[in-house]
Design a protein around this motif. Sequence first.
Motif, PDB file in Angstrom:
ATOM      1  N   ILE A  22      -5.528   3.532   6.427  1.00 31.11           N
ATOM      2  CA  ILE A  22      -4.317   4.215   6.889  1.00 31.11           C
ATOM      3  C   ILE A  22      -3.862   3.657   8.225  1.00 31.11           C
ATOM      4  O   ILE A  22      -2.671   3.383   8.424  1.00 31.11           O
ATOM      5  CB  ILE A  22      -4.575   5.733   6.999  1.00 31.11           C
ATOM      6  N   ILE A  23      -4.800   3.446   9.156  1.00 30.31           N
ATOM      7  CA  ILE A  23      -4.465   2.913  10.480  1.00 30.31           C
ATOM      8  C   ILE A  23      -3.933   1.489  10.367  1.00 30.31           C
ATOM      9  O   ILE A  23      -2.925   1.125  10.986  1.00 30.31           O
ATOM     10  CB  ILE A  23      -5.690   2.949  11.414  1.00 30.31           C
ATOM     11  N   GLY A  24      -4.598   0.667   9.561  1.00 33.74           N
ATOM     12  CA  GLY A  24      -4.143  -0.717   9.377  1.00 33.74           C
ATOM     13  C   GLY A  24      -2.776  -0.791   8.740  1.00 33.74           C
ATOM     14  O   GLY A  24      -1.921  -1.588   9.144  1.00 33.74           O
ATOM     15  N   ASN A  25      -2.545   0.057   7.761  1.00 32.06           N
ATOM     16  CA  ASN A  25      -1.236   0.116   7.095  1.00 32.06           C
ATOM     17  C   ASN A  25      -0.137   0.491   8.081  1.00 32.06           C
ATOM     18  O   ASN A  25       0.941  -0.122   8.107  1.00 32.06           O
ATOM     19  CB  ASN A  25      -1.302   1.122   5.946  1.00 32.06           C
ATOM     20  N   GLU A  26      -0.405   1.505   8.929  1.00 29.47           N
ATOM     21  CA  GLU A  26       0.609   1.981   9.872  1.00 29.47           C
ATOM     22  C   GLU A  26       0.952   0.926  10.915  1.00 29.47           C
ATOM     23  O   GLU A  26       2.121   0.720  11.253  1.00 29.47           O
ATOM     24  CB  GLU A  26       0.115   3.262  10.556  1.00 29.47           C
ATOM     25  N   ALA A  27      -0.064   0.239  11.448  1.00 25.72           N
ATOM     26  CA  ALA A  27       0.180  -0.793  12.465  1.00 25.72           C
ATOM     27  C   ALA A  27       1.040  -1.918  11.904  1.00 25.72           C
ATOM     28  O   ALA A  27       1.996  -2.373  12.551  1.00 25.72           O
ATOM     29  CB  ALA A  27      -1.154  -1.347  12.983  1.00 25.72           C
ATOM     30  N   ALA A  28       0.720  -2.376  10.693  1.00 27.13           N
ATOM     31  CA  ALA A  28       1.485  -3.476  10.089  1.00 27.13           C
ATOM     32  C   ALA A  28       2.903  -3.034   9.736  1.00 27.13           C
ATOM     33  O   ALA A  28       3.873  -3.788   9.921  1.00 27.13           O
ATOM     34  CB  ALA A  28       0.760  -3.974   8.839  1.00 27.13           C
ATOM     35  N   VAL A  96       4.268   8.078  -3.748  1.00 25.60           N
ATOM     36  CA  VAL A  96       5.514   7.875  -3.007  1.00 25.60           C
ATOM     37  C   VAL A  96       5.341   6.762  -1.973  1.00 25.60           C
ATOM     38  O   VAL A  96       6.210   5.882  -1.840  1.00 25.60           O
ATOM     39  CB  VAL A  96       5.959   9.190  -2.327  1.00 25.60           C
ATOM     40  N   ILE A  97       4.231   6.786  -1.250  1.00 21.51           N
ATOM     41  CA  ILE A  97       3.987   5.733  -0.246  1.00 21.51           C
ATOM     42  C   ILE A  97       3.909   4.373  -0.917  1.00 21.51           C
ATOM     43  O   ILE A  97       4.511   3.396  -0.453  1.00 21.51           O
ATOM     44  CB  ILE A  97       2.698   6.023   0.553  1.00 21.51           C
ATOM     45  N   LEU A  98       3.180   4.271  -2.022  1.00 19.24           N
ATOM     46  CA  LEU A  98       3.014   2.985  -2.698  1.00 19.24           C
ATOM     47  C   LEU A  98       4.325   2.484  -3.274  1.00 19.24           C
ATOM     48  O   LEU A  98       4.715   1.323  -3.051  1.00 19.24           O
ATOM     49  CB  LEU A  98       1.962   3.106  -3.802  1.00 19.24           C
ATOM     50  N   TRP A  99       5.045   3.336  -3.994  1.00 22.59           N
ATOM     51  CA  TRP A  99       6.294   2.899  -4.626  1.00 22.59           C
ATOM     52  C   TRP A  99       7.341   2.510  -3.586  1.00 22.59           C
ATOM     53  O   TRP A  99       8.004   1.470  -3.722  1.00 22.59           O
ATOM     54  CB  TRP A  99       6.846   4.011  -5.515  1.00 22.59           C
ATOM     55  N   LEU A 100       7.496   3.335  -2.568  1.00 21.77           N
ATOM     56  CA  LEU A 100       8.516   3.023  -1.567  1.00 21.77           C
ATOM     57  C   LEU A 100       8.104   1.860  -0.667  1.00 21.77           C
ATOM     58  O   LEU A 100       8.966   1.192  -0.093  1.00 21.77           O
ATOM     59  CB  LEU A 100       8.817   4.269  -0.728  1.00 21.77           C
ATOM     60  N   SER A 101       6.820   1.592  -0.544  1.00 19.52           N
ATOM     61  CA  SER A 101       6.379   0.393   0.182  1.00 19.52           C
ATOM     62  C   SER A 101       6.812  -0.865  -0.558  1.00 19.52           C
ATOM     63  O   SER A 101       7.188  -1.871   0.050  1.00 19.52           O
ATOM     64  CB  SER A 101       4.853   0.400   0.348  1.00 19.52           C
ATOM     65  N   ILE A 102       6.785  -0.807  -1.888  1.00 19.19           N
ATOM     66  CA  ILE A 102       7.258  -1.938  -2.693  1.00 19.19           C
ATOM     67  C   ILE A 102       8.770  -2.121  -2.510  1.00 19.19           C
ATOM     68  O   ILE A 102       9.266  -3.253  -2.380  1.00 19.19           O
ATOM     69  CB  ILE A 102       6.888  -1.725  -4.174  1.00 19.19           C
ATOM     70  N   VAL A 103       9.513  -0.996  -2.479  1.00 22.42           N
ATOM     71  CA  VAL A 103      10.958  -1.058  -2.186  1.00 22.42           C
ATOM     72  C   VAL A 103      11.183  -1.673  -0.807  1.00 22.42           C
ATOM     73  O   VAL A 103      12.074  -2.516  -0.617  1.00 22.42           O
ATOM     74  CB  VAL A 103      11.576   0.353  -2.252  1.00 22.42           C
ATOM     75  N   TYR A 104      10.383  -1.267   0.149  1.00 22.65           N
ATOM     76  CA  TYR A 104      10.419  -1.781   1.526  1.00 22.65           C
ATOM     77  C   TYR A 104      10.232  -3.302   1.525  1.00 22.65           C
ATOM     78  O   TYR A 104      10.990  -4.053   2.164  1.00 22.65           O
ATOM     79  CB  TYR A 104       9.286  -1.090   2.282  1.00 22.65           C
ATOM     80  N   CYS A 105       9.218  -3.781   0.796  1.00 20.59           N
ATOM     81  CA  CYS A 105       8.940  -5.231   0.722  1.00 20.59           C
ATOM     82  C   CYS A 105      10.112  -5.977   0.083  1.00 20.59           C
ATOM     83  O   CYS A 105      10.475  -7.081   0.529  1.00 20.59           O
ATOM     84  CB  CYS A 105       7.668  -5.478  -0.086  1.00 20.59           C
ATOM     85  N   LEU A 106      10.697  -5.382  -0.940  1.00 17.83           N
ATOM     86  CA  LEU A 106      11.849  -6.008  -1.598  1.00 17.83           C
ATOM     87  C   LEU A 106      13.007  -6.134  -0.614  1.00 17.83           C
ATOM     88  O   LEU A 106      13.709  -7.160  -0.585  1.00 17.83           O
ATOM     89  CB  LEU A 106      12.265  -5.178  -2.809  1.00 17.83           C
ATOM     90  N   GLY A 107      13.201  -5.104   0.215  1.00 19.19           N
ATOM     91  CA  GLY A 107      14.249  -5.167   1.232  1.00 19.19           C
ATOM     92  C   GLY A 107      14.009  -6.296   2.219  1.00 19.19           C
ATOM     93  O   GLY A 107      14.942  -7.022   2.598  1.00 19.19           O
ATOM     94  N   ALA A 198       4.291  -6.662   3.553  1.00 19.22           N
ATOM     95  CA  ALA A 198       3.493  -6.965   2.357  1.00 19.22           C
ATOM     96  C   ALA A 198       2.011  -6.734   2.654  1.00 19.22           C
ATOM     97  O   ALA A 198       1.279  -6.169   1.821  1.00 19.22           O
ATOM     98  CB  ALA A 198       3.734  -8.406   1.923  1.00 19.22           C
ATOM     99  N   LEU A 199       1.572  -7.133   3.847  1.00 22.27           N
ATOM    100  CA  LEU A 199       0.186  -6.899   4.251  1.00 22.27           C
ATOM    101  C   LEU A 199      -0.107  -5.402   4.336  1.00 22.27           C
ATOM    102  O   LEU A 199      -1.167  -4.936   3.904  1.00 22.27           O
ATOM    103  CB  LEU A 199      -0.083  -7.569   5.600  1.00 22.27           C
ATOM    104  N   ALA A 200       0.852  -4.642   4.893  1.00 25.92           N
ATOM    105  CA  ALA A 200       0.682  -3.191   5.000  1.00 25.92           C
ATOM    106  C   ALA A 200       0.506  -2.560   3.616  1.00 25.92           C
ATOM    107  O   ALA A 200      -0.335  -1.668   3.426  1.00 25.92           O
ATOM    108  CB  ALA A 200       1.895  -2.577   5.705  1.00 25.92           C
TER     109      ALA A 200
END
Length: 494
Positions: A22-28, A96-107, A198-200
């Motif tokens: 969680i911490i690594g994901n948030e920092a990235a 929700v976090i996983l799916w929207l993170s993929i949307v985020y990466c696409l953006g 993508a790393l996050a």
Amino acid sequence: MQETPIAVAKTKSRFPKAVPYIIGNEAAERFSYYGLRSILVTFLVAQFYNPTLDPALTQTAEAHANASTHFFVALSYFMPLLGGIMADWFFGKYKVILWLSIVYCLGNLFTSSFTTNLPLFTTGLVLIATGAGGIKSCTTANVGDQFDKNNQDLMSKVYGWFYFSINAGSMVSFALIPWAYKNLGPRIAFGIPGTLMALATIIFFSGRKMYVRVPPAGINKNNFVFISVYALFNMRKKQKGQSLLDVAKGAFDPEKVEGIKAVWRVMGVFFFTLAYWIVWDQNLSEWVLQSNKMDRVINFGFFKYEFIPGQIQITNAIFLLIFIPIFNYWIYPRLDKMGLKTTLLRRFGAGLVLTALSFVVIAMIQTNIDHGGHPTLWWQVFAYILLSAAEVLVSITGLEYAYTHSPKSMKSTMTAIFLMVVALGNVITGLINENISEKGFLAPYMRGANFYWCFVGMIAVFVVAFLFVSPRMKLRNYIDDPEVDKNEAIATIE
């Protein structure tokens, strides 16, 4: 014969295994978001709105870029409400976090790939705002979900590391991404935040077997919107001595209705913080464009450094980290001992005053620039110091206020509404800039330094109104007085 009691050793609390992920994901993720923000406004001007650097187009181009940036931020802070609803009612936080993170990466893929195509670049911004905002309300709550009664004593430490990761990610990105934009070009500069996002996502997915997943609870009819709308359309049922919301107690849980009352009371306070959010995000847009016209070489005594436009934003993160402990452990206690009790409302008022003063400094800088001057960037550093102090007094206090002055069932709602105020502030500033860019009725009156002086006047109006209204605000602190009868409004004069 008396038996000797056997001492039972207390099991030492352990951090949940999911915490590093969680911490690594948030920092990235925060590196990605703030990295993009650090160069967005300068890129829009240089690439799309005034690529020929025509002085006649400067005001229009900068206003257009500022408007686009503020609308992007507004969407980012509107989406937490929808993201929270999706997680709590339908899908759960993990999905929700996983799916929207993929949307985020696409953006991010769009913004780094289409740096010469405005419609597709804008599509990327919309996708990023949707992803960044949608996961915002889920990630913080996901941290708390990992704890139980056996290790809840470690929760504050983990949240400390969580917010440290946010500031660490943003500080590094503010230093690196403007440098990359200047020396490596926009594709690389926008590609680095994309790589970090993508790393996050990979970090978050890697911890999938470690997370405690709270299942969605389904649609809860006893929510802020349903109850408020019902009361509005049934106001004719209101009896003498009742509040408007009391008419909803027959159709909804009476305790929830009382909670909605608390939400509306706190929203009255949040209305005044709107002045702060109308101007705060300008330090990541308007102030960046202003720094491009200043002497950016700063002499630190033993060395000189020329800041790239956008890098000066790191000042806010640095002073925020300095001011948080100073205010909490020195200023507030000292003032309290002197008899000047630092209530939450007084902090809000002081924060609004400091916000106005920071814009006075910015307006004076712009006046100098308008008259052909080339002022040193140290003046913007001074403005950032004032704004950072104001952030401690308004933004951090606002989060505390949302928590302490709302019942347990309404705390998530209050946090979402607090973020919605941020979104509304950016919408207002975006509309003002859009009007200027289209040569609307504001354009002749908000040229140069007048732009900032108008915002100083706007904050001053809010401050004066706050001085009159705040002593009359009826509030209830649910932490200090949790047992008070839920049908009685406790007036706390602060």
